[in-house]
Write a protein that holds these residues in place. Structure first.
Motif, PDB file in Angstrom:
ATOM      1  N   GLU A 247       7.758  28.495  90.742  1.00 52.88           N
ATOM      2  CA  GLU A 247       8.465  29.304  89.749  1.00 52.88           C
ATOM      3  C   GLU A 247       7.751  30.632  89.503  1.00 52.88           C
ATOM      4  O   GLU A 247       8.388  31.688  89.440  1.00 52.88           O
ATOM      5  CB  GLU A 247       8.577  28.513  88.448  1.00 52.88           C
ATOM      6  N   ILE A 248       6.412  30.576  89.359  1.00 56.66           N
ATOM      7  CA  ILE A 248       5.684  31.819  89.095  1.00 56.66           C
ATOM      8  C   ILE A 248       5.647  32.704  90.337  1.00 56.66           C
ATOM      9  O   ILE A 248       5.692  33.932  90.241  1.00 56.66           O
ATOM     10  CB  ILE A 248       4.261  31.520  88.570  1.00 56.66           C
ATOM     11  N   CYS A 249       5.581  32.085  91.516  1.00 56.92           N
ATOM     12  CA  CYS A 249       5.674  32.895  92.744  1.00 56.92           C
ATOM     13  C   CYS A 249       7.032  33.563  92.834  1.00 56.92           C
ATOM     14  O   CYS A 249       7.146  34.727  93.239  1.00 56.92           O
ATOM     15  CB  CYS A 249       5.435  32.011  93.973  1.00 56.92           C
ATOM     16  N   LEU A 250       8.061  32.826  92.427  1.00 64.03           N
ATOM     17  CA  LEU A 250       9.413  33.381  92.434  1.00 64.03           C
ATOM     18  C   LEU A 250       9.517  34.566  91.485  1.00 64.03           C
ATOM     19  O   LEU A 250      10.226  35.541  91.762  1.00 64.03           O
ATOM     20  CB  LEU A 250      10.403  32.286  92.039  1.00 64.03           C
ATOM     21  N   GLU A 251       8.792  34.512  90.371  1.00 63.69           N
ATOM     22  CA  GLU A 251       8.848  35.595  89.381  1.00 63.69           C
ATOM     23  C   GLU A 251       8.172  36.864  89.887  1.00 63.69           C
ATOM     24  O   GLU A 251       8.594  37.966  89.558  1.00 63.69           O
ATOM     25  CB  GLU A 251       8.186  35.133  88.084  1.00 63.69           C
ATOM     26  N   LEU A 388      12.673  29.963  96.219  1.00 61.09           N
ATOM     27  CA  LEU A 388      11.599  30.818  96.714  1.00 61.09           C
ATOM     28  C   LEU A 388      11.790  31.149  98.190  1.00 61.09           C
ATOM     29  O   LEU A 388      11.548  32.281  98.620  1.00 61.09           O
ATOM     30  CB  LEU A 388      10.248  30.144  96.495  1.00 61.09           C
ATOM     31  N   THR A 389      12.244  30.180  98.951  1.00 60.03           N
ATOM     32  CA  THR A 389      12.512  30.424 100.370  1.00 60.03           C
ATOM     33  C   THR A 389      13.575  31.498 100.548  1.00 60.03           C
ATOM     34  O   THR A 389      13.426  32.417 101.364  1.00 60.03           O
ATOM     35  CB  THR A 389      12.962  29.122 101.067  1.00 60.03           C
ATOM     36  N   LEU A 390      14.655  31.396  99.756  1.00 57.98           N
ATOM     37  CA  LEU A 390      15.709  32.406  99.814  1.00 57.98           C
ATOM     38  C   LEU A 390      15.180  33.768  99.377  1.00 57.98           C
ATOM     39  O   LEU A 390      15.481  34.793 100.003  1.00 57.98           O
ATOM     40  CB  LEU A 390      16.878  31.994  98.927  1.00 57.98           C
ATOM     41  N   SER A 391      14.368  33.782  98.313  1.00 57.62           N
ATOM     42  CA  SER A 391      13.842  35.041  97.798  1.00 57.62           C
ATOM     43  C   SER A 391      12.971  35.745  98.834  1.00 57.62           C
ATOM     44  O   SER A 391      13.147  36.946  99.089  1.00 57.62           O
ATOM     45  CB  SER A 391      13.030  34.789  96.519  1.00 57.62           C
TER      46      SER A 391
END
Length: 506
Positions: A247-251, A388-391
């Motif tokens: 989640e934080i990596c995604l942010e 995250l993979t999509l991001s």
């Protein structure tokens, strides 16, 4: 003898108000800090600042190991089942692994500082960035421990104490230290170190606040801790830890990729845009702090109707409070960005796209909290891994072509995917829905007043910062009046009395 008592609804409403005010202060402090950094360091310096802050935040969040949510869930479940006196045990279970693992990670950061710096910054800045990473390593470790300790204050002291520590005192201290660093003419990397410097002090303060409550709690112990509590705690935390890391990596991954694939200047503009948009999530954070323990309590007892009522109330509140802010960003993004410096106005279109994405997320409610407090942390981990993979994939493709606009498009696409999957899991698998009547009515009121109002003002030629401030005051008054007149149609009367207790259907 007192003739009045606080009902569960009143207590929860009180917690929600405190959390909202604290989150609002933290958001204002974050925006003030961003304005200070943006005006003093420019787009490139701001990009370097948020590059380092992003790496710090990611590492700190990962090293919490998911124990924050597990602390809330474990203590709330124990209270629901009448188990008392084991807060100290939960403290040891949560903090010791976080401390040991985070110290090891700090040593690894010191050893790997140079190759990490080489990936993110140009050759001329690598030595300074590597030195900063070494300076921050131990503070990252303490930051992870501090987060767990502050979560314990939420459960043992009060929402007010937790809010003061996490959302008022820490952000205010950071603004003061960064302001001093900028006043002394320090560069971006030195300002980052000033931003993190107060963490050891707040660790000591939080420990001092917790000790009396821990002693009081131990006096209530009636029996030994149930066998398997540690295993259950870390089984939940393991998947939650991975989910929180994702989640934080995604942010932050989009900011880091913009810096790596484009330039620190573009990363600075994009970081300012995302910080502005995330300021609108104060109501989401306030609802999580206030409502999550109650959700865990009801789920532990199988009271799904009460959870449904809570979820609907929280979603309505988030829409009614947050959507006016996002609609303002969509229609008046240019004067808003102008407060941060003239270099940032080029991010106006990006701000509108990002605001639209967060509006979609807000309308889905507290899906993450429902999944986590229901013990399905593995579901959350899987959803975040997909997102995250999509991001990463979309950002790598779109950023080189479209720059920060590509990053904003990716942001919105990922939000839609994440909300869709979580919605399916909550509504279909957990069988917890929303009363869509009240949710849709709240959306209509926000769109009619702020969407329609800003559109009319723009068509009338209102574009300046002064027009933004005057229009915001006018529309806010109309909005409050509309909510008051339509409160029964919106269901706010029933919600005020019953939604937090779950004693009546909405």
């Amino acid at each position: 003898m007192s003739l009045t008592t606080n009902t569960p609804s009143e207590k929860l409403a009180h917690s929600a108000i405190i959390s909202f005010l604290g989150s609002g202060f933290a958001a204002v402090a974050a925006l003030l800090l961003t304005i200070m950094v943006g005006r003093a360091l420019g787009a490139e310096g701001t990009g370097l600042f948020y590059l380092a802050v992003g790496l710090f935040t990611i590492a700190s969040q990962i090293l919490r190991l998911g124990s924050n949510s597990a602390v809330i869930r474990t203590i709330a479940t124990q209270r629901a089942l009448g188990v008392k006196g084991h807060a100290t045990s939960v403290l040891y279970i949560a903090v010791l692994p976080v401390l040991l693992i985070s110290l090891g990670a700090a040593a690894a950061i010191v050893l790997l500082a140079e190759p990490m710096a080489g990936f993110f910054v140009d050759a001329g800045q690598q030595e300074d960035f590597a030195s900063l990473l070494r300076q921050l390593a131990f503070l990252i470790s303490l930051s992870a421990v501090l987060a767990v300790l502050q979560t314990l204050t939420r459960m043992l002291n009060s929402v007010l104490m937790f809010t003061m520590l996490q959302n008022v005192l820490l952000p205010a201290g950071r603004v003061a230290l960064v302001g001093l660093a900028l006043w002394w003419g320090m560069d971006a990397f030195e300002v980052v170190f000033a931003w993190a410097l107060s963490i050891p002090f707040w660790v000591l303060v939080t420990v001092g606040i917790l000790l009396p409550k821990l002693r009081e709690d131990r006096k209530l112990r009636e029996r030994r801790l149930a066998p398997g509590t540690t295993r259950e705690f870390w089984n939940f935390s393991a998947s939650r830890g991975v989910g929180a890391a994702l989640e934080i990596c995604l942010e932050w991954v989009d900011v880091l990729l913009v810096a790596a694939l484009r330039s620190p200047a573009e990363a600075g503009i994009y970081a300012v845009v995302t910080r502005i948009v995330r300021a609108g999530q104060i109501i989401d954070r306030a609802m999580r702090v206030a409502v999550s323990p109650k959700i865990a309590h009801h789920l532990a007892l199988g009271e799904n109707n009460a959870v449904r009522a809570l979820h609907t109330k929280a979603t309505q509140t988030m829409i009614l409070v947050a959507w006016p802010f996002y609609l303002t960003l969509i229609f008046f993004g240019q004067p808003v960005l102008g407060f941060f410096g003239p270099e940032f106005i080029s991010g106006t279109q990006v701000l509108a796209v990002a605001a639209l994405g967060i509006m979609i997320l807000t309308s889905t409610g507290m899906l993450q909290s429902l999944i986590l407090m229901g013990g399905r942390s593995s579901w959350q981990m899987l959803v975040k891994a997909i997102s995250l993979t999509l991001s990463v994939g979309l950002n790598i493709v779109l950023i080189p072509w479209w720059g920060i606009t590509g990053a904003a498009i990716t942001w919105t696409a990922v939000i839609i995917l994440d909300a869709s999957i979580c919605g399916f899991l909550v509504y279909r698998r957990m069988r917890i829905g929303l009363d869509l009547r009240y949710v849709l009515r709240s959306i209509l009121v926000a769109l009619a007043v702020f969407g329609g109002g800003w559109l009319v003002l723009r068509l009338c030629g209102w574009h300046s910062p002064g027009a933004l401030l005057l229009g915001a005051v006018m529309l806010a008054l109309v909005y409050l009046g509309a909510i008051a007149l339509l409160r029964h149609w919106l269901g706010l009367g029933e919600l005020k009395l019953a939604s937090f207790t779950g004693r009546k259907k909405l």
